[in-house]
Design a protein around this motif. Structure first.
Motif, mmCIF file in Angstrom:
data_model
loop_
_atom_site.group_PDB
_atom_site.id
_atom_site.type_symbol
_atom_site.label_atom_id
_atom_site.label_comp_id
_atom_site.label_asym_id
_atom_site.label_seq_id
_atom_site.Cartn_x
_atom_site.Cartn_y
_atom_site.Cartn_z
ATOM 1 N N VAL A 36 43.118 -16.642 -12.449
ATOM 2 C CA VAL A 36 43.518 -17.397 -13.637
ATOM 3 C C VAL A 36 43.551 -18.892 -13.342
ATOM 4 C CG1 VAL A 36 44.851 -15.477 -14.564
ATOM 5 C CG2 VAL A 36 45.997 -17.186 -13.130
ATOM 6 N N SER A 37 43.084 -19.288 -12.168
ATOM 7 C CA SER A 37 43.124 -20.702 -11.799
ATOM 8 C C SER A 37 42.408 -21.612 -12.804
ATOM 9 C CB SER A 37 42.554 -20.903 -10.394
ATOM 10 O OG SER A 37 43.427 -20.369 -9.423
ATOM 11 N N PRO A 38 41.203 -21.243 -13.302
ATOM 12 C CA PRO A 38 40.581 -22.120 -14.296
ATOM 13 C C PRO A 38 41.437 -22.291 -15.546
ATOM 14 C CG PRO A 38 38.958 -20.627 -13.382
ATOM 15 C CD PRO A 38 40.292 -20.143 -12.900
ATOM 16 N N ALA A 39 42.038 -21.203 -16.009
ATOM 17 C CA ALA A 39 42.854 -21.287 -17.221
ATOM 18 C C ALA A 39 44.041 -22.218 -17.026
ATOM 19 C CB ALA A 39 43.332 -19.891 -17.618
ATOM 20 N N MET A 40 44.712 -22.105 -15.895
ATOM 21 C CA MET A 40 45.914 -22.923 -15.734
ATOM 22 C C MET A 40 45.584 -24.374 -15.397
ATOM 23 S SD MET A 40 47.679 -21.443 -12.259
ATOM 24 C CE MET A 40 47.210 -22.051 -10.636
ATOM 25 N N HIS A 41 44.557 -24.608 -14.588
ATOM 26 C CA HIS A 41 44.187 -25.989 -14.273
ATOM 27 C C HIS A 41 43.624 -26.697 -15.504
ATOM 28 C CE1 HIS A 41 44.737 -26.488 -9.904
ATOM 29 N NE2 HIS A 41 44.584 -25.184 -9.864
ATOM 30 N N ASN A 42 42.790 -26.010 -16.263
ATOM 31 C CA ASN A 42 42.202 -26.652 -17.436
ATOM 32 C C ASN A 42 43.247 -26.900 -18.518
ATOM 33 O OD1 ASN A 42 39.570 -26.969 -16.468
ATOM 34 N ND2 ASN A 42 39.045 -24.851 -16.973
ATOM 35 N N ALA A 43 44.265 -26.036 -18.600
ATOM 36 C CA ALA A 43 45.356 -26.277 -19.544
ATOM 37 C C ALA A 43 46.097 -27.564 -19.180
ATOM 38 C CB ALA A 43 46.325 -25.091 -19.544
ATOM 39 N N ALA A 44 46.364 -27.739 -17.883
ATOM 40 C CA ALA A 44 47.038 -28.959 -17.435
ATOM 41 C C ALA A 44 46.156 -30.189 -17.654
ATOM 42 C CB ALA A 44 47.412 -28.832 -15.962
ATOM 43 N N LEU A 45 44.883 -30.074 -17.312
ATOM 44 C CA LEU A 45 43.973 -31.206 -17.475
ATOM 45 C C LEU A 45 43.796 -31.590 -18.944
ATOM 46 C CD1 LEU A 45 41.330 -30.177 -14.801
ATOM 47 C CD2 LEU A 45 42.752 -32.246 -14.728
ATOM 48 N N ASN A 46 43.759 -30.594 -19.830
ATOM 49 C CA ASN A 46 43.639 -30.885 -21.262
ATOM 50 C C ASN A 46 44.842 -31.679 -21.749
ATOM 51 O OD1 ASN A 46 41.184 -29.614 -21.539
ATOM 52 N ND2 ASN A 46 42.059 -27.643 -22.164
ATOM 53 N N LEU A 47 46.041 -31.306 -21.289
ATOM 54 C CA LEU A 47 47.249 -32.025 -21.687
ATOM 55 C C LEU A 47 47.255 -33.429 -21.088
ATOM 56 C CD1 LEU A 47 49.934 -31.940 -23.185
ATOM 57 C CD2 LEU A 47 50.989 -30.973 -21.124
ATOM 58 N N MET A 48 46.875 -33.538 -19.808
ATOM 59 C CA MET A 48 46.819 -34.853 -19.169
ATOM 60 C C MET A 48 45.813 -35.761 -19.880
ATOM 61 S SD MET A 48 46.966 -33.442 -15.230
ATOM 62 C CE MET A 48 46.786 -35.027 -14.373
ATOM 63 N N GLY A 49 44.722 -35.164 -20.339
ATOM 64 C CA GLY A 49 43.687 -35.939 -21.014
ATOM 65 C C GLY A 49 44.099 -36.483 -22.360
ATOM 66 N N GLN A 50 45.152 -35.928 -22.955
ATOM 67 C CA GLN A 50 45.624 -36.421 -24.251
ATOM 68 C C GLN A 50 46.243 -37.812 -24.147
ATOM 69 O OE1 GLN A 50 48.165 -33.486 -26.134
ATOM 70 N NE2 GLN A 50 46.696 -31.838 -25.765
ATOM 71 N N THR A 51 46.751 -38.134 -22.967
ATOM 72 C CA THR A 51 47.385 -39.442 -22.784
ATOM 73 C C THR A 51 46.675 -40.309 -21.743
ATOM 74 O OG1 THR A 51 48.904 -38.462 -21.165
ATOM 75 C CG2 THR A 51 49.664 -38.583 -23.454
ATOM 76 N N GLN A 52 45.781 -39.688 -20.962
ATOM 77 C CA GLN A 52 45.071 -40.426 -19.920
ATOM 78 C C GLN A 52 43.579 -40.099 -20.027
ATOM 79 O OE1 GLN A 52 47.494 -40.225 -16.006
ATOM 80 N NE2 GLN A 52 48.224 -38.471 -17.190
ATOM 81 N N GLN A 53 42.827 -41.035 -20.541
ATOM 82 C CA GLN A 53 41.413 -40.805 -20.816
ATOM 83 C C GLN A 53 40.635 -40.358 -19.582
ATOM 84 O OE1 GLN A 53 39.570 -44.078 -22.792
ATOM 85 N NE2 GLN A 53 37.572 -43.070 -23.008
ATOM 86 N N LEU A 54 41.074 -40.803 -18.410
ATOM 87 C CA LEU A 54 40.397 -40.469 -17.153
ATOM 88 C C LEU A 54 40.187 -38.969 -16.992
ATOM 89 C CD1 LEU A 54 39.443 -41.146 -14.223
ATOM 90 C CD2 LEU A 54 41.855 -41.060 -13.556
ATOM 91 N N TYR A 55 41.154 -38.167 -17.468
ATOM 92 C CA TYR A 55 41.100 -36.731 -17.188
ATOM 93 C C TYR A 55 40.431 -35.920 -18.296
ATOM 94 C CZ TYR A 55 44.283 -38.335 -13.632
ATOM 95 O OH TYR A 55 44.821 -39.032 -12.582
ATOM 96 N N ARG A 56 39.903 -36.580 -19.298
ATOM 97 C CA ARG A 56 39.279 -35.851 -20.413
ATOM 98 C C ARG A 56 37.969 -35.188 -20.016
ATOM 99 N NH1 ARG A 56 40.557 -40.294 -25.228
ATOM 100 N NH2 ARG A 56 42.842 -40.057 -25.085
ATOM 101 N N ASN A 57 37.371 -35.646 -18.921
ATOM 102 C CA ASN A 57 36.108 -35.031 -18.497
ATOM 103 C C ASN A 57 36.254 -34.261 -17.183
ATOM 104 O OD1 ASN A 57 36.342 -37.145 -16.701
ATOM 105 N ND2 ASN A 57 34.188 -37.746 -16.806
ATOM 106 N N TRP A 58 37.500 -33.917 -16.825
ATOM 107 C CA TRP A 58 37.731 -33.075 -15.650
ATOM 108 C C TRP A 58 37.681 -31.613 -16.078
ATOM 109 C CZ3 TRP A 58 40.449 -34.500 -10.696
ATOM 110 C CH2 TRP A 58 40.372 -35.875 -10.435
ATOM 111 N N ARG A 59 37.018 -30.779 -15.277
ATOM 112 C CA ARG A 59 36.931 -29.353 -15.619
ATOM 113 C C ARG A 59 36.916 -28.517 -14.343
ATOM 114 N NH1 ARG A 59 34.966 -27.273 -20.389
ATOM 115 N NH2 ARG A 59 35.730 -29.246 -21.212
#
Length: 309
Positions: A36-59
């Motif tokens: 489930v690592s992709p699901a949990m990491h991408n959930a965190a990255l999606n939230l981080m990307g809402q306030t920090q543009q840098l992380y919007r293209n992390w996957r």
């Protein structure tokens, strides 16, 4: 290639034509379907990307990687520009010899689960110990400092747990394993660790009479991945204050059922998975990571009732 299917299991052949233009992360294992690592990491990255543009293209992706091609896999992922890698079964010990630099704690444990891209290869870390310590504190109210810990198993996860226990100042660390050669290897590995005099090894198939009857039991064996797996250590000798942390998760196994019957506090390993993931993502980003988003992503992926991180 589409990148809205990051939970799909990928093969190394796909790296030959890798075209993702963002920052890529991955978990390697064999098997890896259940991760489930992709699901949990991408959930965190999606939230981080809402306030920090840098992380919007992390996957974050997952690759099925048999152990015999791990070296090749790491080279290809480096060439493809991946920033970070998580390693799961069976790669954590093997990868120690494949990194160009290694964190002191990971070196002592003889296992790595987190790799960070460097110009000339990968730097190795181990976030399992951190994940365990946070999980014990949050799920069972256990502080490792001054605790008596009975650790079951001597593999990669157990190695990290043992090092964390010593570094955090446990009063006593008992390590049980059926394979005595592997157990002796772990104890030898810990010989240079501060507090190693507090370590006692024992044969899981024949526990000694002076094994403590309370404290916290940490199951780092593979027993518990299946519902009908036997308990790795009989619980009948332990007092009601004993607490049990099972690194396996997602299965109502015999250890969980027995603990419930005896009225012993029990927690499974999902929280450890989340908190070691938090630490990995901190290493890669250098930023604060939303643990609850990771927990929500893991619970959603497994169909679990939502939990607090």
């Amino acid at each position: 290639m589409h990148y809205d299917d990051s939970d799909r299991v990928r093969l190394l052949d796909e790296l030959e034509h890798w075209q993702y233009n963002g920052t890529a992360l991955a978990v390697l294992g064999s098997p890896i379907t259940h991760s489930v690592s992709p699901a949990m990491h991408n959930a965190a990255l999606n939230l981080m990307g809402q306030t920090q543009q840098l992380y919007r293209n992390w996957r974050y992706f997952k690759f099925n990687t048999p152990p015999e091609i791990l070296h090749q896999a790491l080279e290809k992922l480096h060439q493809a520009g991946f920033t970070g890698i998580n390693l799961t079964i069976p790669h954590k010990v093997q990868a120690v010899d494949l990194v160009v630099e290694i964190d002191a704690g990971a070196k002592l444990s003889g296992a790595v689960n987190t790799l960070h891209r460097q110009e000339n290869g990968w730097a190795g870390y181990n976030s399992d110990g951190y994940g365990l310590e946070q999980a014990l504190k949050r799920e069972l109210g256990v502080e490792l400092a001054g605790a008596t810990v009975i650790l079951l198993g001597a593999g990669g996860a157990a190695r990290a747990a043992a090092v964390q226990c010593l570094q955090s100042g446990v009063a006593a660390l008992w390590i049980g394993n059926r394979n005595q050669e592997r157990l002796e290897g772990l104890i030898e590995l810990l010989a240079d660790a501060s507090g190693c005099e507090r370590v006692r090894g024992f044969d899981l198939s024949a526990p000694p009479s002076d094994l403590p009857t309370d404290g916290v039991i940490v199951n780092a064996t593979s027993l518990g991945l299946k519902a009908d797996d036997p308990v790795p250590l009989k619980l009948s000798r332990f007092g009601s204050d004993t607490k049990i942390y099972d690194m396996t998760y997602g299965v109502e196994n015999d250890l969980a059922r027995t603990a419930k019957t005896q009225g012993l506090a029990y927690a499974d390993g999902l929280s450890m998975l989340v908190w070691q993931g938090v630490r990995s993502l901190e290493i890669w980003t250098g930023a604060q990571v939303p643990a609850q988003a990771m927990m929500d992503g893991a619970c959603y992926a497994k169909g679990y009732t939502p939990r607090r991180a």
